[in-house]
Design a protein around this motif. Structure first.
Motif, PDB file in Angstrom:
ATOM      1  N   UNK A   1     -22.124   3.692   4.403  1.00 53.57           N
ATOM      2  CA  UNK A   1     -21.769   4.479   3.208  1.00 53.57           C
ATOM      3  C   UNK A   1     -20.254   4.511   2.998  1.00 53.57           C
ATOM      4  N   UNK A   2     -19.522   4.681   4.091  1.00 60.17           N
ATOM      5  CA  UNK A   2     -18.058   4.703   3.984  1.00 60.17           C
ATOM      6  C   UNK A   2     -17.541   3.345   3.514  1.00 60.17           C
ATOM      7  N   UNK A   3     -18.114   2.266   4.068  1.00 62.77           N
ATOM      8  CA  UNK A   3     -17.681   0.924   3.669  1.00 62.77           C
ATOM      9  C   UNK A   3     -18.002   0.658   2.191  1.00 62.77           C
ATOM     10  N   UNK A   4     -19.169   1.092   1.751  1.00 58.94           N
ATOM     11  CA  UNK A   4     -19.540   0.917   0.332  1.00 58.94           C
ATOM     12  C   UNK A   4     -18.610   1.709  -0.574  1.00 58.94           C
ATOM     13  N   UNK A   5     -18.278   2.928  -0.169  1.00 58.75           N
ATOM     14  CA  UNK A   5     -17.383   3.746  -0.982  1.00 58.75           C
ATOM     15  C   UNK A   5     -15.989   3.133  -1.048  1.00 58.75           C
ATOM     16  N   UNK A   6     -15.512   2.635   0.097  1.00 53.77           N
ATOM     17  CA  UNK A   6     -14.172   2.048   0.125  1.00 53.77           C
ATOM     18  C   UNK A   6     -14.090   0.781  -0.723  1.00 53.77           C
ATOM     19  N   UNK A   7     -15.208   0.025  -0.767  1.00 49.69           N
ATOM     20  CA  UNK A   7     -15.178  -1.233  -1.511  1.00 49.69           C
ATOM     21  C   UNK A   7     -15.133  -1.023  -3.023  1.00 49.69           C
ATOM     22  N   UNK A   8     -15.395   0.187  -3.480  1.00 48.68           N
ATOM     23  CA  UNK A   8     -15.373   0.455  -4.921  1.00 48.68           C
ATOM     24  C   UNK A   8     -13.951   0.568  -5.459  1.00 48.68           C
ATOM     25  N   UNK A   9     -12.976   0.793  -4.592  1.00 50.82           N
ATOM     26  CA  UNK A   9     -11.597   1.002  -5.037  1.00 50.82           C
ATOM     27  C   UNK A   9     -10.745  -0.200  -4.650  1.00 50.82           C
ATOM     28  N   UNK A  10     -10.165  -0.858  -5.667  1.00 50.73           N
ATOM     29  CA  UNK A  10      -9.294  -2.003  -5.427  1.00 50.73           C
ATOM     30  C   UNK A  10      -7.843  -1.565  -5.240  1.00 50.73           C
ATOM     31  N   UNK A  11      -7.398  -0.650  -6.107  1.00 49.49           N
ATOM     32  CA  UNK A  11      -5.993  -0.241  -6.053  1.00 49.49           C
ATOM     33  C   UNK A  11      -5.846   1.155  -6.638  1.00 49.49           C
ATOM     34  N   UNK A  12      -4.711   1.793  -6.335  1.00 45.30           N
ATOM     35  CA  UNK A  12      -4.385   3.117  -6.852  1.00 45.30           C
ATOM     36  C   UNK A  12      -3.023   3.058  -7.530  1.00 45.30           C
ATOM     37  N   UNK A  13      -2.880   3.730  -8.670  1.00 40.92           N
ATOM     38  CA  UNK A  13      -1.592   3.817  -9.381  1.00 40.92           C
ATOM     39  C   UNK A  13      -0.984   5.186  -9.093  1.00 40.92           C
ATOM     40  N   UNK A  14       0.213   5.177  -8.540  1.00 38.13           N
ATOM     41  CA  UNK A  14       0.924   6.414  -8.222  1.00 38.13           C
ATOM     42  C   UNK A  14       1.946   6.707  -9.326  1.00 38.13           C
ATOM     43  N   UNK A  15       1.893   7.896  -9.885  1.00 40.50           N
ATOM     44  CA  UNK A  15       2.807   8.260 -10.968  1.00 40.50           C
ATOM     45  C   UNK A  15       3.123   9.746 -10.917  1.00 40.50           C
ATOM     46  N   UNK A  16       4.373  10.120 -11.277  1.00 41.68           N
ATOM     47  CA  UNK A  16       4.700  11.551 -11.347  1.00 41.68           C
ATOM     48  C   UNK A  16       4.248  12.187 -12.661  1.00 41.68           C
ATOM     49  N   UNK A  17       3.862  11.349 -13.678  1.00 46.55           N
ATOM     50  CA  UNK A  17       3.490  11.855 -14.996  1.00 46.55           C
ATOM     51  C   UNK A  17       2.039  11.473 -15.268  1.00 46.55           C
ATOM     52  N   UNK A  18       1.118  12.269 -14.773  1.00 47.37           N
ATOM     53  CA  UNK A  18      -0.300  11.939 -14.893  1.00 47.37           C
ATOM     54  C   UNK A  18      -0.733  11.900 -16.353  1.00 47.37           C
ATOM     55  N   UNK A  19      -0.348  12.912 -17.138  1.00 50.60           N
ATOM     56  CA  UNK A  19      -0.742  12.950 -18.538  1.00 50.60           C
ATOM     57  C   UNK A  19      -0.224  11.767 -19.326  1.00 50.60           C
ATOM     58  N   UNK A  20       1.025  11.436 -19.140  1.00 51.44           N
ATOM     59  CA  UNK A  20       1.610  10.303 -19.850  1.00 51.44           C
ATOM     60  C   UNK A  20       0.982   8.994 -19.428  1.00 51.44           C
TER      61      UNK A  20
END
Length: 485
Positions: free
Chosen positions: A254-273
């Motif tokens: 289950x952990x491996x399946x969940x991890x495989x769903x995410x390729x990348x993350x975008x980090x930003x200080x302005x979430x709304x923008x």
């Protein structure tokens, strides 16, 4: 003075104890109840059976363990070779053939429902033995003129044995559905309550109850302690660890399946923008995946961090192997047979593993022969005589001479036929091993093998052919066929 004597006695008693019996700071809370075996089984069997069955349904390695024990104990059938001797002390081939033919015919209609062959019924018995801890067959007589003999058997679930509403004859006692003689412990009768939905002879009502004399029941289990009346699954020591491993595998997947769903993350200080100005496709949908030739413009302070998938970890496989070895030990199999993992195993390793398993499976085969295969075949001979299908002089005076024979379990094929065949030939020539023993080790009847060879020679002679000579080079050099370590 008295107190000092008591203290001295206690110290002396403590010194005389086994270390395993001493109560220390580390073992103070370890005081298991020392109950009789029937009390323990009575309190545990229902839960153990349910858990064992659930693991066989859902945990692949438990199902493999059951299949392995059933296949190597019964396999395609335990062969019976009659060995009746005449007055001259020689084998009476005519009677032997008649008995073996009668058994073969009766085995085809042994199951009262007509759904299973006799060999399949015996395999079912072994599966019940390891999964539920015991097996139960009830003998029935069918009034059908088209049958070879009236004798048949019907399989019962161990759960159906019950003491509820049971009527016991005077002087007998009842425990876990078994009525027995309290002086000898010998079973007198079995009491069953069969749930609705099952078609069983002689039973009526929503929950049908029946008292069956012990002489009409084939019941067996592995006896662990004196006076034991019911069986417990031999897999009981593996149930908890197998369940934990199953949970661990499910969680890891289950952990491996969940991890495989995410390729990348975008980090930003302005979430709304960021959400407002994200790149959209031609339909105006926000891009949720990365494709070839797509350029994503990042705003100041934003960063793309690709996901790191390290599942499963480096300890996953060693831990699983360790636990599966525990399961193999608890189920009388080997790790290799349980998992089909033969990586990095040499001929010598495999030979040692196979020898160990052969030693473990022998008691299973022997008990199954003595308490399942043998009683069934003797009953078949008995009813074949009663029904006039067999004419065995003096049978009802002394039937034992007509019961004589050998039972051959499935056996095992050779790991390296060339190397082991050469060794068998040398042992036979030296008088250390018989051809019958070698053939039985493969689960074959030596007489059948000779008949097949004779028939093969006749067929080849009719076609002007002969058996080719074996290459002497190959006989003397097994490594030439890849038999090296």
């Amino acid at each position: 003075m008295v107190n000092r004597l008591r203290e001295a006695a206690n110290v002396l008693f403590g010194k005389r104890q086994y270390a395993a019996a001493k109560t220390t700071r580390l073992t103070g809370d370890w005081m298991p109840l020392n109950q009789d075996v029937n009390s323990i089984i009575r309190a545990s069997s229902e839960a153990v059976r349910a858990r064992s069955r659930q693991l066989v349904r859902d945990f692949p390695f438990f199902a493999k363990a059951v299949n392995t024990l059933a296949n190597y104990t019964v396999g395609t059938g335990i062969k019976f070779q009659s060995q009746v001797k005449g007055p001259d002390g020689k084998f009476d081939k005519k009677i032997i053939q008649q008995i073996e033919d009668a058994i073969d015919y009766a085995m085809e209609e042994l199951d009262v429902s007509g759904m299973l062959h006799g060999y399949e019924m015996e395999s079912l018995a072994k599966r019940q033995d390891v999964e539920s801890g015991e097996f139960l067959f009830v003998k029935v007589l069918l009034k059908d003129p088209n049958r070879f003999i009236p004798y048949a058997i019907q399989a019962y679930e161990a759960d159906w044995l019950t003491s509820a509403y049971a009527k016991v004859e005077a002087g007998n006692e009842l425990d876990q559905g078994i009525e027995f003689n309290p002086n000898t412990g010998k079973p007198v009768a079995y009491h069953f309550a069969v749930p609705a939905g099952y078609s069983y002879l002689g039973m009526t009502g929503t929950t049908r109850t029946q008292r069956i004399l012990a002489e009409n029941v084939i019941h067996n289990f592995k006896t662990l302690r004196p006076g034991q009346r019911r069986g417990i699954s031999p897999f009981s020591t593996a149930i908890l660890v197998a369940h934990d491993l199953g949970d661990y595998l499910d969680a890891t997947i289950d952990v491996a399946k969940l991890a495989s769903k995410y390729l990348a993350f975008v980090k930003t200080p302005d979430i709304g923008g960021f959400q407002k100005n994200r790149t959209a496709d031609d339909n105006g949908q926000k891009i949720e995946s990365i494709e070839n030739a797509i350029i994503e413009y990042l705003r100041p302070g934003e960063d793309v961090q690709f996901a790191s998938h390290n599942m499963p970890g480096g300890s996953f496989e060693p831990f699983c192997k360790f636990v599966l070895r525990m399961v193999a030990v608890s189920t009388d199999t080997t790790y290799e047979l349980l998992t089909a993992d033969y990586d990095s195993i040499s001929y010598s390793n495999l030979r040692g593993i196979r020898n160990d398993f052969a030693v473990m499976i022998k008691p299973h085969s022997q008990r199954h022969i003595l308490h399942c295969a043998q009683p069934i075949r003797r009953d078949i001979i008995d009813w074949a005589v009663r029904a006039g299908r067999l004419n065995l002089p003096g049978y009802f005076i002394n039937p034992r001479p007509y019961w004589q024979g050998t039972y051959t379990p499935p056996g095992m094929e050779s790991i390296d036929p060339l190397r082991e065949g050469k060794a068998w030939i040398e042992q036979i020539q030296a008088g250390l091993r018989s051809p019958q023993e070698v053939t039985a080790g493969r689960g074959r009847d030596y007489e059948e093998v000779l008949d097949e060879i004779t028939e093969a020679k006749k067929m080849m002679e009719e076609r002007g052919l002969t058996f080719g000579d074996i290459s002497k080079a190959m006989q003397q050099n097994p490594a030439a066929l890849g038999a090296a370590e």
